[in-house]
Design a protein around this motif. Structure first.
Motif, PDB file in Angstrom:
ATOM      1  N   ASN A 119      -1.155  -8.132  -3.108  1.00  0.00           N
ATOM      2  CA  ASN A 119      -1.723  -7.975  -1.763  1.00  0.00           C
ATOM      3  C   ASN A 119      -0.859  -7.054  -0.906  1.00  0.00           C
ATOM      4  O   ASN A 119      -1.375  -6.246  -0.128  1.00  0.00           O
ATOM      5  N   LYS A 122      -1.469  -3.500  -1.647  1.00  0.00           N
ATOM      6  CA  LYS A 122      -2.884  -3.188  -1.450  1.00  0.00           C
ATOM      7  C   LYS A 122      -3.633  -2.965  -2.769  1.00  0.00           C
ATOM      8  O   LYS A 122      -4.628  -2.234  -2.808  1.00  0.00           O
ATOM      9  N   ASN A 125      -7.040  -6.741  -1.504  1.00  0.00           N
ATOM     10  CA  ASN A 125      -6.799  -7.199  -0.141  1.00  0.00           C
ATOM     11  C   ASN A 125      -7.261  -8.641   0.034  1.00  0.00           C
ATOM     12  O   ASN A 125      -8.406  -8.989  -0.259  1.00  0.00           O
ATOM     13  N   LYS A 127      -7.662 -11.934   2.729  1.00  0.00           N
ATOM     14  CA  LYS A 127      -7.758 -12.243   4.146  1.00  0.00           C
ATOM     15  C   LYS A 127      -6.395 -12.748   4.623  1.00  0.00           C
ATOM     16  O   LYS A 127      -5.678 -13.400   3.865  1.00  0.00           O
TER      17      LYS A 127
END
Length: 227
Positions: A119, A122, A125, A127
């Protein structure tokens, strides 16, 4: 001049350092040392309002954190294998159980940590709320793994102390038996020293995930020194 250069470049300490840094474990230890020193120094400089200098060290800390996560991508499987091997050993039940739980804790931690890395760079992705949960779970598993490692160290230290006491109190008339006892005592001494060292490391390490999950509340300066 060339002789001096050769003595420096080919010095055994340099060669040994290159040998250590030629392994993932060696590089990880170096990166960790610089990472946590940077964390401490960034906190120290920021506390004295040297914001530009603090930002430089904070950035280094962040990049090394990401680099170490990348280097550890294959580690969960290693800890899972270690847990399975520990389950197959004929060892003290308490030590065996805590060893298995420790390895499973590190397996969970590094598995979630891989998601944190993906994450961060990237690759996919998450939340913000999901990313926070993943990070929290990684730290919970890390905390659990270290906690089981501390209990394991206590149990192992107690057993080794009893073994050493029994060997010291044993009476042998044969010189061969006496030599064998001395060899066993020497081996026990090495193992006990390694156990003590790991116990101290765990006692310092545990405050990092403990702070991350809200059990403790230590600042970055203290955590940098501990790390």
């Amino acid at each position: 001049m060339s002789t001096v250069a050769s003595q420096v470049i080919l010095h055994p300490v340099v060669s040994q350092s290159l040998k250590v840094l030629g392994t993932n474990l060696g590089r990880d230890k170096l990166y960790r040392a610089v990472q946590y020193f940077s964390r401490f120094l960034a906190w120290y400089l920021l506390a004295r309002e040297y914001k530009i200098e603090a930002a430089r060290w904070s950035a280094l800390k962040s990049h090394l954190t990401i680099a170490r996560k990348l280097m550890r991508l294959g580690k969960p499987v290693e800890h899972l294998q270690a847990a399975l091997r520990a389950a197959q050993l004929n060892a003290d039940f308490g030590e065996q159980l805590t060893s298995i739980c420790r390895q499973l804790g590190y397996f969970g931690y590094l598995s979630y940590d891989a998601l944190v890395w993906a994450n961060t760079v990237k690759f996919f992705n998450l939340k913000p709320s999901t990313a926070e949960k993943v990070s929290k779970n990684a730290n919970r598993f890390w905390f659990a793994g270290i906690l089981f490692s501390i209990v394991h160290g206590l149990l192992k230290a107690g057993r080794l102390a009893n073994e050493a006491k029994r060997l010291h109190n044993a009476q042998f008339s044969d010189k061969g038996d006496t030599a064998d006892r001395e060899a066993k005592l020497k081996a026990l001494s090495v193992t006990r020293e390694a156990t003590r060292t790991q116990f101290i490391v765990d006692l310092l390490d545990i405050w990092i995930p403990a702070t991350n999950i809200g059990i403790a509340n230590l600042n970055d300066g203290v955590l940098g020194i501990f790390g």
